[in-house]
Design a protein around this motif. Structure first.
Motif, PDB file in Angstrom:
ATOM      1  N   MET A  34       0.924  -1.182   0.018  1.00  0.00           N
ATOM      2  CA  MET A  34      -0.093  -0.019   0.126  1.00  0.00           C
ATOM      3  C   MET A  34       0.736   1.442  -0.068  1.00  0.00           C
ATOM      4  N   SER A  35       0.675   2.130  -0.801  1.00  0.00           N
ATOM      5  CA  SER A  35       1.406   3.410  -1.097  1.00  0.00           C
ATOM      6  C   SER A  35       1.008   4.399   0.006  1.00  0.00           C
ATOM      7  N   LYS A  36       1.509   5.520   0.135  1.00  0.00           N
ATOM      8  CA  LYS A  36       1.260   6.726   0.980  1.00  0.00           C
ATOM      9  C   LYS A  36      -0.090   7.294   0.427  1.00  0.00           C
ATOM     10  N   LYS A  37      -0.635   7.835   1.381  1.00  0.00           N
ATOM     11  CA  LYS A  37      -1.940   8.606   1.347  1.00  0.00           C
ATOM     12  C   LYS A  37      -3.130   7.873   0.656  1.00  0.00           C
ATOM     13  N   VAL A  38      -3.384   6.574   1.393  1.00  0.00           N
ATOM     14  CA  VAL A  38      -4.448   5.905   0.816  1.00  0.00           C
ATOM     15  C   VAL A  38      -5.265   6.054   1.894  1.00  0.00           C
ATOM     16  N   LYS A  39      -6.442   6.541   1.457  1.00  0.00           N
ATOM     17  CA  LYS A  39      -7.768   6.676   2.462  1.00  0.00           C
ATOM     18  C   LYS A  39      -8.814   5.515   2.351  1.00  0.00           C
ATOM     19  N   MET A  40      -9.218   5.040   3.201  1.00  0.00           N
ATOM     20  CA  MET A  40     -10.310   4.051   3.269  1.00  0.00           C
ATOM     21  C   MET A  40     -11.363   4.652   4.237  1.00  0.00           C
ATOM     22  N   SER A  41     -12.661   4.461   3.606  1.00  0.00           N
ATOM     23  CA  SER A  41     -13.717   4.498   4.720  1.00  0.00           C
ATOM     24  C   SER A  41     -14.047   3.292   5.394  1.00  0.00           C
ATOM     25  N   GLU A  42     -14.928   3.091   6.208  1.00  0.00           N
ATOM     26  CA  GLU A  42     -15.293   1.693   6.968  1.00  0.00           C
ATOM     27  C   GLU A  42     -15.298   0.602   6.082  1.00  0.00           C
ATOM     28  N   LEU A  43     -14.865  -0.433   6.412  1.00  0.00           N
ATOM     29  CA  LEU A  43     -15.231  -1.786   5.914  1.00  0.00           C
ATOM     30  C   LEU A  43     -14.841  -2.227   4.536  1.00  0.00           C
ATOM     31  N   PRO A  44     -13.601  -1.751   4.270  1.00  0.00           N
ATOM     32  CA  PRO A  44     -13.078  -2.084   2.786  1.00  0.00           C
ATOM     33  C   PRO A  44     -12.656  -3.571   2.938  1.00  0.00           C
ATOM     34  N   GLU A  45     -12.673  -4.468   2.104  1.00  0.00           N
ATOM     35  CA  GLU A  45     -12.399  -5.627   2.217  1.00  0.00           C
ATOM     36  C   GLU A  45     -11.274  -6.047   1.034  1.00  0.00           C
ATOM     37  N   PHE A  46     -10.351  -6.934   1.566  1.00  0.00           N
ATOM     38  CA  PHE A  46      -9.563  -7.296   0.611  1.00  0.00           C
ATOM     39  C   PHE A  46      -9.552  -8.902   0.435  1.00  0.00           C
ATOM     40  N   ASP A  47     -10.288  -9.345  -0.877  1.00  0.00           N
ATOM     41  CA  ASP A  47     -10.255 -10.787  -0.859  1.00  0.00           C
ATOM     42  C   ASP A  47      -8.962 -11.504  -0.976  1.00  0.00           C
ATOM     43  N   MET A  48      -8.317 -12.301   0.062  1.00  0.00           N
ATOM     44  CA  MET A  48      -6.986 -12.787  -0.054  1.00  0.00           C
ATOM     45  C   MET A  48      -7.296 -14.301  -0.106  1.00  0.00           C
ATOM     46  N   ALA A  49      -7.830 -14.816  -1.054  1.00  0.00           N
ATOM     47  CA  ALA A  49      -8.267 -16.137  -1.160  1.00  0.00           C
ATOM     48  C   ALA A  49      -6.797 -16.903  -1.454  1.00  0.00           C
ATOM     49  N   GLU A  50      -6.691 -18.117  -0.632  1.00  0.00           N
ATOM     50  CA  GLU A  50      -5.312 -18.956  -0.920  1.00  0.00           C
ATOM     51  C   GLU A  50      -5.494 -20.226  -1.394  1.00  0.00           C
ATOM     52  N   HIS A  51      -6.198 -20.566  -2.381  1.00  0.00           N
ATOM     53  CA  HIS A  51      -6.829 -21.748  -3.038  1.00  0.00           C
ATOM     54  C   HIS A  51      -5.653 -22.353  -4.170  1.00  0.00           C
ATOM     55  N   LEU A  52      -4.580 -21.701  -4.461  1.00  0.00           N
ATOM     56  CA  LEU A  52      -3.717 -22.140  -5.592  1.00  0.00           C
ATOM     57  C   LEU A  52      -2.807 -23.139  -4.868  1.00  0.00           C
ATOM     58  N   ALA A  53      -2.277 -24.026  -5.500  1.00  0.00           N
ATOM     59  CA  ALA A  53      -1.285 -24.951  -5.116  1.00  0.00           C
ATOM     60  C   ALA A  53       0.002 -24.478  -5.238  1.00  0.00           C
ATOM     61  N   LEU A  56     -10.641   4.676  -1.039  1.00  0.00           N
ATOM     62  CA  LEU A  56     -11.615   3.726  -1.131  1.00  0.00           C
ATOM     63  C   LEU A  56     -13.003   3.900  -0.112  1.00  0.00           C
ATOM     64  N   GLY A  57     -14.004   4.088  -0.979  1.00  0.00           N
ATOM     65  CA  GLY A  57     -15.349   4.206  -0.349  1.00  0.00           C
ATOM     66  C   GLY A  57     -15.814   3.011   0.722  1.00  0.00           C
ATOM     67  N   GLY A  58     -16.746   3.198   1.308  1.00  0.00           N
ATOM     68  CA  GLY A  58     -17.012   2.107   2.257  1.00  0.00           C
ATOM     69  C   GLY A  58     -17.758   1.106   1.914  1.00  0.00           C
ATOM     70  N   ASP A  88      -4.127   8.418  -7.632  1.00  0.00           N
ATOM     71  CA  ASP A  88      -5.130   9.543  -7.581  1.00  0.00           C
ATOM     72  C   ASP A  88      -6.397   9.138  -8.348  1.00  0.00           C
ATOM     73  N   SER A  89      -6.740   7.576  -7.731  1.00  0.00           N
ATOM     74  CA  SER A  89      -8.204   7.304  -8.051  1.00  0.00           C
ATOM     75  C   SER A  89      -9.077   7.099  -6.861  1.00  0.00           C
ATOM     76  N   VAL A  90     -10.129   7.059  -7.197  1.00  0.00           N
ATOM     77  CA  VAL A  90     -11.481   7.059  -6.374  1.00  0.00           C
ATOM     78  C   VAL A  90     -12.203   5.815  -6.585  1.00  0.00           C
ATOM     79  N   ILE A  91     -12.486   5.031  -5.462  1.00  0.00           N
ATOM     80  CA  ILE A  91     -13.449   3.888  -5.795  1.00  0.00           C
ATOM     81  C   ILE A  91     -14.798   4.188  -4.828  1.00  0.00           C
ATOM     82  N   GLY A  92     -15.813   4.217  -5.519  1.00  0.00           N
ATOM     83  CA  GLY A  92     -17.105   4.444  -5.043  1.00  0.00           C
ATOM     84  C   GLY A  92     -17.380   3.441  -3.940  1.00  0.00           C
TER      85      GLY A  92
END
Length: 84
Positions: free
Chosen positions: A1-20, A39-41, A54-58
């Protein structure tokens, strides 16, 4: 994660580990948030995605593909609706 990342409540990062293959897992699981990303809520970011600088995710968006720098993306799946 870089500098100046802003997150609202409850962002999720799907980190599934099902590859061999360990290297495939490392590549698959990489999520990159470049500088000054907002990142929006309730946003979900899937593995292998890069969100450009410099992107915004709704609120509630499900990011399944890369988002280019200076973009606004919304929806499920997230699509770019505007460039900044």
């Amino acid at each position: 994660m870089s500098k100046k990342v802003k997150m609202s409540e409850l962002p999720e990062f799907d980190m599934a580990e099902h590859l061999a293959d360990e290297r495939a897992i490392a590549d698959y699981l990489t999520i990159v948030l470049e500088e000054n990303v907002w990142l929006g809520g309730g946003v979900i970011v899937l593995p292998g995605v890069t969100i450009g600088r410099d992107s915004v995710i709704g609120a509630g968006a499900v990011v399944t593909r890369d988002v280019p720098p200076r973009s606004v993306a919304v929806g499920n799946p997230a699509t770019v609706v505007r460039t900044l």
